[in-house]
Design a protein around this motif. Structure first.
Motif, short mmCIF file in Angstrom:
data_model
loop_
_atom_site.label_atom_id
_atom_site.label_comp_id
_atom_site.label_asym_id
_atom_site.label_seq_id
_atom_site.Cartn_x
_atom_site.Cartn_y
_atom_site.Cartn_z
N VAL A 128 0.85 -1.20 0.00
CA VAL A 128 0.00 0.00 0.00
C VAL A 128 0.88 1.24 0.00
O VAL A 128 1.88 1.30 0.73
CB VAL A 128 -0.93 0.01 1.23
CG1 VAL A 128 -1.74 1.32 1.30
CG2 VAL A 128 -1.88 -1.18 1.19
N VAL A 129 0.50 2.21 -0.81
CA VAL A 129 1.19 3.50 -0.86
C VAL A 129 0.22 4.57 -0.40
O VAL A 129 -0.92 4.62 -0.88
CB VAL A 129 1.69 3.82 -2.28
CG1 VAL A 129 2.45 5.14 -2.29
CG2 VAL A 129 2.55 2.69 -2.82
N VAL A 130 0.66 5.41 0.53
CA VAL A 130 -0.19 6.48 1.07
C VAL A 130 0.51 7.81 0.87
O VAL A 130 1.67 7.97 1.26
CB VAL A 130 -0.49 6.26 2.57
CG1 VAL A 130 -1.41 7.36 3.09
CG2 VAL A 130 -1.14 4.89 2.79
N LEU A 169 -5.00 16.65 0.69
CA LEU A 169 -5.81 15.45 0.55
C LEU A 169 -4.91 14.23 0.63
O LEU A 169 -3.97 14.09 -0.15
CB LEU A 169 -6.56 15.45 -0.79
CG LEU A 169 -7.82 16.32 -0.86
CD1 LEU A 169 -8.26 16.51 -2.32
CD2 LEU A 169 -8.95 15.68 -0.06
N TYR A 170 -5.20 13.36 1.59
CA TYR A 170 -4.48 12.09 1.69
C TYR A 170 -5.19 11.04 0.83
O TYR A 170 -6.43 10.95 0.84
CB TYR A 170 -4.46 11.59 3.14
CG TYR A 170 -3.57 12.39 4.05
CD1 TYR A 170 -2.24 12.05 4.23
CD2 TYR A 170 -4.07 13.48 4.75
CE1 TYR A 170 -1.42 12.77 5.07
CE2 TYR A 170 -3.26 14.22 5.60
CZ TYR A 170 -1.94 13.87 5.76
OH TYR A 170 -1.12 14.59 6.59
N ASN A 171 -4.40 10.26 0.10
CA ASN A 171 -4.99 9.17 -0.66
C ASN A 171 -4.14 7.92 -0.53
O ASN A 171 -2.97 7.98 -0.13
CB ASN A 171 -5.24 9.54 -2.13
CG ASN A 171 -3.97 9.88 -2.90
OD1 ASN A 171 -2.92 10.17 -2.33
ND2 ASN A 171 -4.07 9.85 -4.22
N ALA A 172 -4.74 6.80 -0.87
CA ALA A 172 -4.06 5.51 -0.76
C ALA A 172 -4.39 4.66 -1.97
O ALA A 172 -5.47 4.77 -2.57
CB ALA A 172 -4.50 4.78 0.51
N THR A 173 -3.45 3.81 -2.33
CA THR A 173 -3.64 2.86 -3.42
C THR A 173 -2.87 1.58 -3.10
O THR A 173 -2.04 1.55 -2.16
CB THR A 173 -3.16 3.45 -4.76
OG1 THR A 173 -3.57 2.59 -5.84
CG2 THR A 173 -1.64 3.60 -4.81
N VAL A 174 -3.13 0.55 -3.87
CA VAL A 174 -2.39 -0.71 -3.75
C VAL A 174 -1.47 -0.82 -4.96
O VAL A 174 -1.89 -0.65 -6.10
CB VAL A 174 -3.33 -1.93 -3.68
CG1 VAL A 174 -2.54 -3.23 -3.72
CG2 VAL A 174 -4.17 -1.86 -2.41
N ASN A 175 -0.23 -1.08 -4.69
CA ASN A 175 0.80 -1.21 -5.71
C ASN A 175 0.48 -2.40 -6.64
O ASN A 175 0.17 -3.50 -6.17
CB ASN A 175 2.15 -1.44 -5.00
CG ASN A 175 3.34 -1.42 -5.93
OD1 ASN A 175 3.20 -1.29 -7.14
ND2 ASN A 175 4.52 -1.56 -5.34
N ASP A 200 -4.38 -8.58 -1.73
CA ASP A 200 -5.63 -8.77 -0.97
C ASP A 200 -5.55 -8.06 0.38
O ASP A 200 -6.50 -7.38 0.79
CB ASP A 200 -5.90 -10.26 -0.75
CG ASP A 200 -6.28 -10.98 -2.04
OD1 ASP A 200 -6.69 -10.28 -2.99
OD2 ASP A 200 -6.14 -12.21 -2.10
N ALA A 201 -4.42 -8.21 1.08
CA ALA A 201 -4.24 -7.51 2.35
C ALA A 201 -4.21 -6.01 2.13
O ALA A 201 -4.74 -5.23 2.93
CB ALA A 201 -2.96 -7.98 3.03
N GLY A 202 -3.59 -5.58 1.02
CA GLY A 202 -3.57 -4.16 0.70
C GLY A 202 -4.96 -3.61 0.48
O GLY A 202 -5.31 -2.53 0.99
N HIS A 203 -5.80 -4.34 -0.25
CA HIS A 203 -7.17 -3.90 -0.48
C HIS A 203 -7.94 -3.81 0.84
O HIS A 203 -8.73 -2.89 1.05
CB HIS A 203 -7.88 -4.86 -1.43
CG HIS A 203 -7.36 -4.82 -2.83
ND1 HIS A 203 -7.26 -5.94 -3.62
CD2 HIS A 203 -6.87 -3.79 -3.58
CE1 HIS A 203 -6.77 -5.60 -4.80
NE2 HIS A 203 -6.51 -4.31 -4.80
N GLN A 204 -7.70 -4.78 1.73
CA GLN A 204 -8.39 -4.75 3.02
C GLN A 204 -8.00 -3.51 3.83
O GLN A 204 -8.85 -2.90 4.49
CB GLN A 204 -8.06 -6.01 3.82
CG GLN A 204 -8.70 -7.27 3.29
CD GLN A 204 -8.44 -8.47 4.20
OE1 GLN A 204 -8.88 -8.49 5.36
NE2 GLN A 204 -7.71 -9.46 3.69
N LEU A 205 -6.71 -3.12 3.77
CA LEU A 205 -6.28 -1.96 4.52
C LEU A 205 -6.88 -0.68 3.94
O LEU A 205 -7.34 0.19 4.69
CB LEU A 205 -4.76 -1.85 4.54
CG LEU A 205 -4.18 -0.65 5.30
CD1 LEU A 205 -4.65 -0.65 6.75
CD2 LEU A 205 -2.66 -0.65 5.23
N VAL A 206 -6.89 -0.54 2.63
CA VAL A 206 -7.51 0.64 2.03
C VAL A 206 -9.00 0.70 2.37
O VAL A 206 -9.53 1.76 2.71
CB VAL A 206 -7.29 0.65 0.50
CG1 VAL A 206 -8.08 1.80 -0.14
CG2 VAL A 206 -5.81 0.78 0.17
#
Length: 325
Positions: free
Chosen positions: A100-102, A272-278, A285-291
């Motif tokens: 995850v990148v924030v 504005l803070y944003n997040a994505t999955v690399n 899957d874990a990245g999507h759960q965190l977002v």
């Protein structure tokens, strides 16, 4: 002058950094120490998610988001925290390999990572810019007595007031942009340039408030949540230059800053803070759960000193099926 203390609303809560080579060296050395000291490396432990995040969210992830996410999912958050410019560079050159990148600047993430590492993101929180300060310093006492921050700032000794390194993070270039907007707002000719000769540029964004808390610096230009993290008072800048009012987006855009490192030009814009999955994530899957967790738990973010308004969360790009906004 404040020699005795060298070494909005108020809520508890100069280029002295050397040349670009030394700043890059400081980042590589000190930044890796931050990542290890706060949460360990971006390792390969099973049942975990690796996060590479803006430094202003270090305590937010370590103290609030990480523990709550692990309690809910059983997935541990392993994070490293740097200035967002540095985060983007580490992803681009694959120095780091996060799930995850924030980012603390949603536009910066899209400009740098779309097309190569992701094609979507979710904006999940905002913030405001101002001064976090030590109330026991002369600067802090005079600030609480009602004296204008911009007059006091020009009376500080060199290095008493710190900002982030504008070549490494949006917090730094937003401080420079705020000085320029304040110069126009208050009729202070030459204010921006004079103040940049006095401030210390801190390359370790997660450490911004540590120096203020210890008293080695009087104050720092930081986000609201960073003062909250340390239980220190915070003077929010007026809307004209706190980058917190979306209705003033056109006004903020009248100033810009170009980094020395990559030559990236950032217009002034609301925080504005944003997040994505690399796309190269080992555990998407874990990245999507965190977002999704960031989307579903605004109260947790507010408790950490962030703001989640009616316009958030807000998606951009082609969201994966696992993300529901």
């Amino acid at each position: 002058m404040y020699a005795e203390n060298r070494h909005g609303h108020m809520t508890p809560g100069g280029r002295h950094g050397g040349d670009s080579v030394s700043r890059r060296t400081a980042l590589a050395t000190a930044g890796s120490l931050v990542g290890i000291g706060v949460a360990g490396c971006l390792g390969t432990a099973t049942n975990s998610v690796r996060v590479l995040s803006a430094g202003s969210l270090a305590r937010t992830f370590e103290d609030q988001i990480g523990p709550a996410f692990e309690d809910e999912t059983g997935i541990a958050v392993h994070g490293e925290y740097y200035g967002t410019n540095a985060v983007m560079r580490m992803v681009e050159d694959r120095t780091k390999h996060p799930d995850v990148v924030v980012s603390a600047d949603s536009t910066l993430l899209r400009d740098r990572l779309y097309g190569a590492f992701t094609d979507w993101d979710v904006e999940f929180a905002t913030n405001s810019l101002g001064i976090g300060y030590n109330a026991e310093t002369t600067f802090g006492q005079r600030l609480e007595a009602g004296e204008p921050w911009y007059e006091l700032a020009l009376e500080t000794d060199d290095g008493d007031l710190s900002i982030g390194d504008p070549d490494l993070d949006p917090l730094g270039y937003r401080a420079v942009q705020a000085f320029e907007l304040a110069e126009a707002e208050h009729g202070l000719e030459g204010f921006r340039d004079e103040l940049l000769e006095r401030v210390y540029e801190e390359p370790e964004e997660p450490q911004m408030m540590a120096g203020v808390e210890s008293g080695s610096r009087a104050a720092a230009v930081v986000y609201h949540n960073m003062a909250v993290d340390h239980g220190l008072p915070f003077l929010e800048f007026p809307d004209a230059y706190n980058f917190a009012n979306p209705e003033l987006a056109d006004h903020y855009a009248t100033v810009e800053f170009t980094t020395d490192e990559e030559g990236y030009t950032a217009e002034g814009r609301p925080i504005l803070y944003n997040a994505t999955v690399n796309d190269e994530a080992d555990d998407p899957d874990a990245g999507h759960q965190l977002v999704q967790f960031l989307i579903d738990n605004p109260d947790l973010l507010v408790d950490a000193g962030l703001t989640v308004g009616e316009r958030l969360p807000r998606p951009a790009g082609e969201l994966p099926e696992a993300i529901d906004v």
